[in-house]
Design a protein around this motif. Sequence first.
Motif, PDB file in Angstrom:
ATOM      1  N   ARG A  87       0.830  -1.213   0.000  1.00  0.00           N
ATOM      2  CA  ARG A  87       0.000   0.000   0.000  1.00  0.00           C
ATOM      3  C   ARG A  87       0.859   1.255   0.000  1.00  0.00           C
ATOM      4  N   VAL A  88       1.874   1.277   0.854  1.00  0.00           N
ATOM      5  CA  VAL A  88       2.744   2.462   0.941  1.00  0.00           C
ATOM      6  C   VAL A  88       3.455   2.698  -0.389  1.00  0.00           C
ATOM      7  N   ILE A  89       4.039   1.649  -0.948  1.00  0.00           N
ATOM      8  CA  ILE A  89       4.771   1.810  -2.209  1.00  0.00           C
ATOM      9  C   ILE A  89       3.814   2.041  -3.374  1.00  0.00           C
ATOM     10  N   GLY A  90       2.646   1.424  -3.348  1.00  0.00           N
ATOM     11  CA  GLY A  90       1.650   1.677  -4.396  1.00  0.00           C
ATOM     12  C   GLY A  90       1.243   3.144  -4.431  1.00  0.00           C
ATOM     13  N   THR A  91       1.002   3.719  -3.261  1.00  0.00           N
ATOM     14  CA  THR A  91       0.668   5.139  -3.184  1.00  0.00           C
ATOM     15  C   THR A  91       1.823   5.991  -3.690  1.00  0.00           C
ATOM     16  N   ALA A  92       3.041   5.638  -3.295  1.00  0.00           N
ATOM     17  CA  ALA A  92       4.224   6.391  -3.725  1.00  0.00           C
ATOM     18  C   ALA A  92       4.399   6.320  -5.241  1.00  0.00           C
ATOM     19  N   CYS A  93       4.198   5.148  -5.811  1.00  0.00           N
ATOM     20  CA  CYS A  93       4.367   4.984  -7.258  1.00  0.00           C
ATOM     21  C   CYS A  93       3.253   5.676  -8.043  1.00  0.00           C
ATOM     22  N   ASN A  94       2.063   5.784  -7.462  1.00  0.00           N
ATOM     23  CA  ASN A  94       0.989   6.531  -8.123  1.00  0.00           C
ATOM     24  C   ASN A  94       1.262   8.029  -8.090  1.00  0.00           C
ATOM     25  N   ARG A  95       1.911   8.484  -7.012  1.00  0.00           N
ATOM     26  CA  ARG A  95       2.227   9.904  -6.871  1.00  0.00           C
ATOM     27  C   ARG A  95       3.377  10.306  -7.793  1.00  0.00           C
ATOM     28  N   VAL A  96       4.436   9.479  -7.838  1.00  0.00           N
ATOM     29  CA  VAL A  96       5.617   9.766  -8.668  1.00  0.00           C
ATOM     30  C   VAL A  96       5.964   8.504  -9.439  1.00  0.00           C
ATOM     31  N   GLN A  97       5.897   8.573 -10.754  1.00  0.00           N
ATOM     32  CA  GLN A  97       6.232   7.413 -11.573  1.00  0.00           C
ATOM     33  C   GLN A  97       7.711   7.445 -11.934  1.00  0.00           C
ATOM     34  N   ALA A  98       8.291   6.253 -12.041  1.00  0.00           N
ATOM     35  CA  ALA A  98       9.685   6.154 -12.476  1.00  0.00           C
ATOM     36  C   ALA A  98       9.775   6.663 -13.913  1.00  0.00           C
ATOM     37  N   PRO A  99      10.854   7.368 -14.232  1.00  0.00           N
ATOM     38  CA  PRO A  99      10.987   7.854 -15.606  1.00  0.00           C
ATOM     39  C   PRO A  99      11.166   6.690 -16.582  1.00  0.00           C
ATOM     40  N   PRO A 100      10.610   6.818 -17.779  1.00  0.00           N
ATOM     41  CA  PRO A 100      10.778   5.741 -18.757  1.00  0.00           C
ATOM     42  C   PRO A 100      12.235   5.652 -19.220  1.00  0.00           C
ATOM     43  N   VAL A 101      12.665   4.443 -19.531  1.00  0.00           N
ATOM     44  CA  VAL A 101      14.021   4.213 -20.037  1.00  0.00           C
ATOM     45  C   VAL A 101      13.882   3.536 -21.390  1.00  0.00           C
TER      46      VAL A 101
END
Length: 155
Positions: A87-101
């Motif tokens: 849940r914590v990481i899901g929320t974090a990933c929804n807030r800031v997505q990793a840049p595409p490579v």
Amino acid sequence: TQDKKIAALTQENRKGCVLLVNKWDKAKGIAVPEYVSAVHREVPFMDHCPIVCVSAQNGFNVRQSVMAIDHVAAQTVATLSTGLLNRVIGTACNRVQAPPVGGRRLKEFYLTQVGKAPLTIQLFVNDPELVKPAFREYLVRELRAGFGLEGAPVV
């Protein structure tokens, strides 16, 4: 300089850490928040560690320092549930997505705790090469904030 080297060693060796500032009875004209900000500017890689200003001579904040040490020690061996981690990481990933490579996007599947002292978290993704160091550090900061892991090493 020597203090910075010791601080770096605690990070390299993945040890829990509380920064104690002794001789606080000698500090005149500076408030604790100002000093804490100055320490964070000097050693930003230690900004997750609690800072306690103490005086061994008059006993100021000695009890507080012991409580901080106990807290960090407990956090280094904490067990984090997989559901809460996700849940914590899901929320974090929804807030800031990793840049595409290379036009590819990181997809996070789930994560789980696989070790203690240091806390070791395994993140399952579509391609580990897409997890860049800056994004990894962001996720660690989010874990620290979500679980109160001040001073505890997280891998």
